[in-house]
Design a protein around this motif. Structure first.
Motif, PDB file in Angstrom:
ATOM      1  N   ALA A  16       0.817  -1.219   0.000  1.00 42.02           N
ATOM      2  CA  ALA A  16       0.000   0.000   0.000  1.00 42.02           C
ATOM      3  C   ALA A  16       0.847   1.264   0.000  1.00 42.02           C
ATOM      4  N   ALA A  17       2.173   1.111   0.116  1.00 39.90           N
ATOM      5  CA  ALA A  17       3.046   2.263   0.339  1.00 39.90           C
ATOM      6  C   ALA A  17       3.003   3.277  -0.796  1.00 39.90           C
ATOM      7  N   ALA A  18       3.069   2.814  -2.030  1.00 44.57           N
ATOM      8  CA  ALA A  18       3.117   3.743  -3.161  1.00 44.57           C
ATOM      9  C   ALA A  18       1.871   4.621  -3.198  1.00 44.57           C
ATOM     10  N   GLU A  19       0.708   4.009  -3.037  1.00 48.71           N
ATOM     11  CA  GLU A  19      -0.535   4.783  -3.037  1.00 48.71           C
ATOM     12  C   GLU A  19      -0.616   5.671  -1.808  1.00 48.71           C
ATOM     13  N   ALA A  20      -0.205   5.130  -0.665  1.00 48.28           N
ATOM     14  CA  ALA A  20      -0.329   5.867   0.597  1.00 48.28           C
ATOM     15  C   ALA A  20       0.454   7.169   0.560  1.00 48.28           C
ATOM     16  N   GLU A  21       1.684   7.113   0.089  1.00 44.25           N
ATOM     17  CA  GLU A  21       2.509   8.327   0.076  1.00 44.25           C
ATOM     18  C   GLU A  21       1.864   9.420  -0.765  1.00 44.25           C
ATOM     19  N   LYS A  22       1.356   9.052  -1.947  1.00 44.43           N
ATOM     20  CA  LYS A  22       0.741  10.033  -2.838  1.00 44.43           C
ATOM     21  C   LYS A  22      -0.534  10.606  -2.234  1.00 44.43           C
ATOM     22  N   VAL A  23      -1.372   9.747  -1.678  1.00 50.11           N
ATOM     23  CA  VAL A  23      -2.662  10.187  -1.156  1.00 50.11           C
ATOM     24  C   VAL A  23      -2.483  11.008   0.117  1.00 50.11           C
ATOM     25  N   LEU A  24      -1.576  10.579   0.982  1.00 54.36           N
ATOM     26  CA  LEU A  24      -1.345  11.307   2.234  1.00 54.36           C
ATOM     27  C   LEU A  24      -0.859  12.728   1.960  1.00 54.36           C
ATOM     28  N   LYS A  25      -0.012  12.872   0.945  1.00 58.40           N
ATOM     29  CA  LYS A  25       0.496  14.207   0.608  1.00 58.40           C
ATOM     30  C   LYS A  25      -0.609  15.109   0.068  1.00 58.40           C
ATOM     31  N   SER A  26      -1.671  14.511  -0.436  1.00 54.13           N
ATOM     32  CA  SER A  26      -2.745  15.320  -1.034  1.00 54.13           C
ATOM     33  C   SER A  26      -3.784  15.773  -0.013  1.00 54.13           C
ATOM     34  N   LEU A  27      -3.692  15.267   1.205  1.00 58.37           N
ATOM     35  CA  LEU A  27      -4.659  15.679   2.222  1.00 58.37           C
ATOM     36  C   LEU A  27      -4.547  17.184   2.479  1.00 58.37           C
TER      37      LEU A  27
END
Length: 329
Positions: A239-250
């Motif tokens: 899940a890391a690749a998606e998590a990093e991108k999505v977390l930065k967009s919060l």
């Protein structure tokens, strides 16, 4: 609340050097105040003026309403004091030393014996009662120092580095004792051990270069940290690749730092905008995305970071300004 300790504009100069610069604060009954600062900040000098061991250049202190300069005997009678290093008579044994201290404090007969036995029990001194103080470990010498300070059950306690040199069990014992006594006393603990603040203090003052640079509850000081309400989340590698991108967009997140990658897990540290709480939003997002989360928590803040910023930040900034000036000339 009744102010048992009132410090007014205390200043101490040694020649051209100002060790303590216009320090003022008060401590009510029932409060434990942590007095923090780097070495040489003026902590011990302030304590010595408060207890009357050192005469201030200007300003004064009142203990239970008694001025330490004009009513010194009455003021000192209300205090228990353990100086820096817990000095004592090295060739005396602990019981004899406590007997001597109790006599000086005016205790006699059964009252004195009861006070000595109580202090010995509270500080766990039974194993070393028949050893000269000079042969004791640093931790036991500290405990003897605390014992003499509490002998006469004073309403005010001034303790300079009370847990320095104690092992974890001894620290716990002394901190528990302070918390138990605190409701009926005003207590100042001078320390450079930051864990002491959360362990036992209701409030903390940070002093640097002789001046107070912060005064507040431990939680208020921690809220000044850049880590206040920062969130750590640990997700599985898939899940890391998606998590990093999505977390930065919060929208509530100012910055994301990528942490350790270990045993198939990836850590991220999220810094909120303006220190606002974001752990609920991060948890909700993880559930919506179906990430497997191994760890998720928010920080209160890091007191050590606040301490460093307050006590070395000005010096670093001044050094940079001076370096800039030299570069321009």
């Amino acid at each position: 609340m009744e102010a048992m300790i009132e410090i007014q504009s205390l200043t101490k100069r040694f020649g051209l050097f100002t060790a303590v610069d216009n320090v003022s604060f008060s401590v009510p009954r029932g409060e434990v105040l942590g007095f923090l600062g780097p070495n040489g900040a003026g902590k011990s000098t302030t304590m010595r003026m408060i207890v009357g061991f050192l005469r201030p250049t200007s300003g004064t202190a009142r203990i239970g309403g008694h001025d330490i300069l004009r009513q010194s005997i009455k003021a000192k009678a209300m205090m228990g004091y353990m100086p820096e290093g817990a000095p004592s008579y090295p060739d005396m044994m602990p019981r004899a030393f406590l007997n001597f201290a109790a006599t000086i404090r005016g205790l006699r007969g059964a009252e004195k014996r009861k006070a000595i036995d109580s202090a010995i029990a509270k500080l766990g001194l039974e194993p070393v009662l028949n050893q000269p103080i000079e042969t004791l470990s640093k931790g036991f010498r500290r405990r003897v120092g605390v014992a003499q300070a509490i002998l006469h059950d004073p309403p005010v306690l001034i303790l300079d580095e009370p847990t320095d040199g104690l092992d974890p069990n001894q620290k716990h014992q002394v901190r528990t004792l302070i918390r138990e006594m605190a409701p009926e006393k005003a207590v100042i603990i001078s320390t450079h051990i930051l864990e002491e603040v959360n362990a036992v203090c209701d409030r903390a003052i940070i002093i640097d270069h002789g001046k107070i640079v912060a005064d507040g509850t431990p939680s208020a000081l921690e809220s000044r940290s850049k880590f206040h309400n920062a969130v750590t989340i640990s997700v599985t590698a898939d899940a890391a690749a998606e998590a990093e991108k999505v977390l930065k967009s919060l929208p509530q997140v100012a910055r994301v730092e990528t942490g350790h990658k270990l045993d198939g897990l990836q850590d991220y540290l999220l810094f909120p905008k303006d220190g606002a709480p974001i752990v609920t939003e991060v948890g909700d997002l993880a559930r919506e995305r179906g990430w497997r989360v191994e760890e998720l928590y928010a920080e209160r803040g890091r007191l050590d970071e606040v301490f460093r910023n307050l006590t070395i930040g000005d010096a670093v900034a001044m050094g940079r300004r001076e370096k800039g000036k030299r570069a321009r000339t």
